[in-house]
Design a protein around this motif. Structure first.
Motif, PDB file in Angstrom:
ATOM      1  N   THR A   1       0.834  -1.206   0.000  1.00  0.00           N
ATOM      2  CA  THR A   1       0.000   0.000   0.000  1.00  0.00           C
ATOM      3  C   THR A   1       0.868   1.255   0.000  1.00  0.00           C
ATOM      4  N   VAL A   2       1.861   1.283   0.885  1.00  0.00           N
ATOM      5  CA  VAL A   2       2.737   2.463   0.981  1.00  0.00           C
ATOM      6  C   VAL A   2       3.508   2.669  -0.329  1.00  0.00           C
ATOM      7  N   ILE A   3       4.126   1.604  -0.821  1.00  0.00           N
ATOM      8  CA  ILE A   3       4.902   1.726  -2.066  1.00  0.00           C
ATOM      9  C   ILE A   3       3.977   1.981  -3.253  1.00  0.00           C
ATOM     10  N   GLY A   4       2.789   1.355  -3.234  1.00  0.00           N
ATOM     11  CA  GLY A   4       1.845   1.543  -4.323  1.00  0.00           C
ATOM     12  C   GLY A   4       1.353   2.977  -4.427  1.00  0.00           C
ATOM     13  N   VAL A   5       1.100   3.615  -3.296  1.00  0.00           N
ATOM     14  CA  VAL A   5       0.694   5.032  -3.301  1.00  0.00           C
ATOM     15  C   VAL A   5       1.812   5.893  -3.867  1.00  0.00           C
ATOM     16  N   TRP A   6       3.033   5.626  -3.435  1.00  0.00           N
ATOM     17  CA  TRP A   6       4.190   6.388  -3.929  1.00  0.00           C
ATOM     18  C   TRP A   6       4.355   6.223  -5.442  1.00  0.00           C
ATOM     19  N   MET A   7       4.233   4.986  -5.920  1.00  0.00           N
ATOM     20  CA  MET A   7       4.369   4.736  -7.352  1.00  0.00           C
ATOM     21  C   MET A   7       3.237   5.390  -8.135  1.00  0.00           C
TER      22      MET A   7
ATOM     23  N   ARG B   1       4.676   3.340 -17.017  1.00  0.00           N
ATOM     24  CA  ARG B   1       3.473   2.639 -16.559  1.00  0.00           C
ATOM     25  C   ARG B   1       3.448   1.198 -17.058  1.00  0.00           C
ATOM     26  N   ALA B   2       3.848   1.013 -18.297  1.00  0.00           N
ATOM     27  CA  ALA B   2       3.862  -0.340 -18.855  1.00  0.00           C
ATOM     28  C   ALA B   2       4.931  -1.198 -18.190  1.00  0.00           C
ATOM     29  N   ALA B   3       6.100  -0.612 -17.932  1.00  0.00           N
ATOM     30  CA  ALA B   3       7.202  -1.369 -17.329  1.00  0.00           C
ATOM     31  C   ALA B   3       6.879  -1.771 -15.897  1.00  0.00           C
ATOM     32  N   ILE B   4       6.198  -0.894 -15.168  1.00  0.00           N
ATOM     33  CA  ILE B   4       5.873  -1.180 -13.776  1.00  0.00           C
ATOM     34  C   ILE B   4       4.937  -2.380 -13.664  1.00  0.00           C
ATOM     35  N   LEU B   5       4.110  -2.597 -14.677  1.00  0.00           N
ATOM     36  CA  LEU B   5       3.133  -3.692 -14.623  1.00  0.00           C
ATOM     37  C   LEU B   5       3.749  -5.056 -14.942  1.00  0.00           C
TER      38      LEU B   5
ATOM     39  N   PRO C   1       6.117  -6.992 -13.418  1.00  0.00           N
ATOM     40  CA  PRO C   1       6.148  -7.977 -12.328  1.00  0.00           C
ATOM     41  C   PRO C   1       4.783  -8.581 -12.026  1.00  0.00           C
ATOM     42  N   TRP C   2       3.730  -7.762 -12.101  1.00  0.00           N
ATOM     43  CA  TRP C   2       2.391  -8.251 -11.821  1.00  0.00           C
ATOM     44  C   TRP C   2       1.917  -9.217 -12.907  1.00  0.00           C
ATOM     45  N   ALA C   3       2.362  -9.012 -14.140  1.00  0.00           N
ATOM     46  CA  ALA C   3       1.929  -9.846 -15.256  1.00  0.00           C
ATOM     47  C   ALA C   3       2.623 -11.207 -15.269  1.00  0.00           C
ATOM     48  N   ILE C   4       3.763 -11.311 -14.604  1.00  0.00           N
ATOM     49  CA  ILE C   4       4.486 -12.587 -14.570  1.00  0.00           C
ATOM     50  C   ILE C   4       3.727 -13.588 -13.704  1.00  0.00           C
ATOM     51  N   PRO C   5       3.531 -14.827 -14.157  1.00  0.00           N
ATOM     52  CA  PRO C   5       2.846 -15.842 -13.332  1.00  0.00           C
ATOM     53  C   PRO C   5       3.549 -16.034 -11.989  1.00  0.00           C
ATOM     54  N   THR C   6       2.761 -16.331 -10.959  1.00  0.00           N
ATOM     55  CA  THR C   6       3.313 -16.467  -9.614  1.00  0.00           C
ATOM     56  C   THR C   6       4.370 -17.560  -9.533  1.00  0.00           C
ATOM     57  N   ALA C   7       4.160 -18.669 -10.241  1.00  0.00           N
ATOM     58  CA  ALA C   7       5.130 -19.771 -10.213  1.00  0.00           C
ATOM     59  C   ALA C   7       6.471 -19.322 -10.782  1.00  0.00           C
ATOM     60  N   VAL C   8       6.436 -18.521 -11.837  1.00  0.00           N
ATOM     61  CA  VAL C   8       7.671 -18.011 -12.435  1.00  0.00           C
ATOM     62  C   VAL C   8       8.352 -17.033 -11.481  1.00  0.00           C
ATOM     63  N   THR C   9       7.551 -16.185 -10.843  1.00  0.00           N
ATOM     64  CA  THR C   9       8.093 -15.246  -9.862  1.00  0.00           C
ATOM     65  C   THR C   9       8.784 -15.980  -8.727  1.00  0.00           C
TER      66      THR C   9
ATOM     67  N   PRO D   1       2.653  -3.417  -8.133  1.00  0.00           N
ATOM     68  CA  PRO D   1       2.118  -2.763  -9.333  1.00  0.00           C
ATOM     69  C   PRO D   1       0.595  -2.833  -9.438  1.00  0.00           C
ATOM     70  N   PHE D   2       0.004  -3.927  -8.943  1.00  0.00           N
ATOM     71  CA  PHE D   2      -1.456  -4.039  -8.953  1.00  0.00           C
ATOM     72  C   PHE D   2      -2.077  -2.955  -8.077  1.00  0.00           C
ATOM     73  N   MET D   3      -1.501  -2.768  -6.895  1.00  0.00           N
ATOM     74  CA  MET D   3      -1.984  -1.717  -6.001  1.00  0.00           C
ATOM     75  C   MET D   3      -1.813  -0.341  -6.653  1.00  0.00           C
ATOM     76  N   ALA D   4      -0.640  -0.112  -7.235  1.00  0.00           N
ATOM     77  CA  ALA D   4      -0.361   1.187  -7.850  1.00  0.00           C
ATOM     78  C   ALA D   4      -1.332   1.492  -8.982  1.00  0.00           C
TER      79      ALA D   4
END
Length: 242
Positions: free
Chosen positions: A29-35, A50-54, A56-64, A109-112
């Motif tokens: 939440t804190v980092i998302g507000v800042w971003m 904006r596209a680059a920030i998203l 990490p969120w687009a990568i599947p959780t297993a890959v992360t 990134p989802f929060m942001a």
């Protein structure tokens, strides 16, 4: 896991789940507000940022999880950069914070994105009027930005809390649900799956408890915070009509 230990395993899983939920949501939440505030400004290359920030969120959780597994490896990048020899995925607290770091990197990134949507609804004239009245940047944030972005912020926090309470993939792959004594990163979802695989009848009860916990949290958010969101939106609409 022997059936006789299910009680202690359950409370340990509850504690781990709540710990991950509270800590990760606060950081995100804190980092998302800042971003979101940065992405809401006008600067060259804003669309690319904006596209680059998203990503990490687009990568599947297993890959992360696998990506951070190599980063946190004993001979991995993190120990090499820090000059340490920490077994991040095996220690009790090091494994927990490894999951917190990985989850924060992935879902902030989802929060942001959700908070940015709320920021874009705030009229620029409001900030201009506050600046003319002599309000500082900090005062504008707490008196204008935070109250007006609260509806979007509450939705983002609700989604992340519900998602964190169901956390399974990241700790299961990154630490095997172990760490410390073997259960330092075991969440409720990991415990349920483990009991199902071992054929224990407790799996049904644990699944029900997990569902009730998620439902209770959702109800509290919608019942109490949801009412405030409606009131805030109504107040904003009245202010625009005046």
């Amino acid at each position: 896991m022997p059936p006789g230990n299910i009680g202690s395993l359950f409370w340990e899983a509850i504690g781990n789940t709540l710990f991950f939920t509270v800590v990760t949501v606060i950081f995100e939440t804190v980092i998302g507000v800042w971003m979101a505030i940065i992405m809401n400004r006008n600067f060259r290359g804003r669309a690319l940022v904006r596209a680059a920030i998203l990503v990490p969120w687009a990568i599947p959780t297993a890959v992360t999880a696998k990506l951070w597994y190599f980063i946190f490896d004993y001979n991995g990048i993190l120990n090499h950069v820090l000059g340490t020899q920490i077994i991040w995925t095996s220690g009790e607290w090091s494994s927990r914070f490894a999951i917190v770091i990985a989850d924060t990197w992935k879902t902030t990134p989802f929060m942001a994105l959700l908070i940015l949507a709320g920021l874009q609804l705030i009229p620029e004239e409001v900030y201009e009027a506050a600046s003319m009245d002599g309000a500082s940047t900090v005062q504008r944030f707490f008196r204008i930005t935070l109250p007006l972005v609260k509806p979007a912020l509450m939705v983002a926090v609700l989604f992340r809390v519900l998602d964190a309470l169901r956390m399974y993939d990241l700790p299961a792959i990154l630490t095997g649900g172990g760490g410390g004594t073997g259960n330092a990163t075991t969440t409720l979802s990991i415990l349920v799956v483990s009991q199902i695989r071992q054929g224990f009848n407790s799996a049904s009860a644990l699944s029900t408890i997990t569902f009730l916990l998620v439902f209770l949290v959702a109800f509290l958010f919608v019942r109490f915070l949801g009412a405030n969101v409606v009131q805030t939106q109504a107040a904003q609409q009245k202010g625009e009509l005046k």
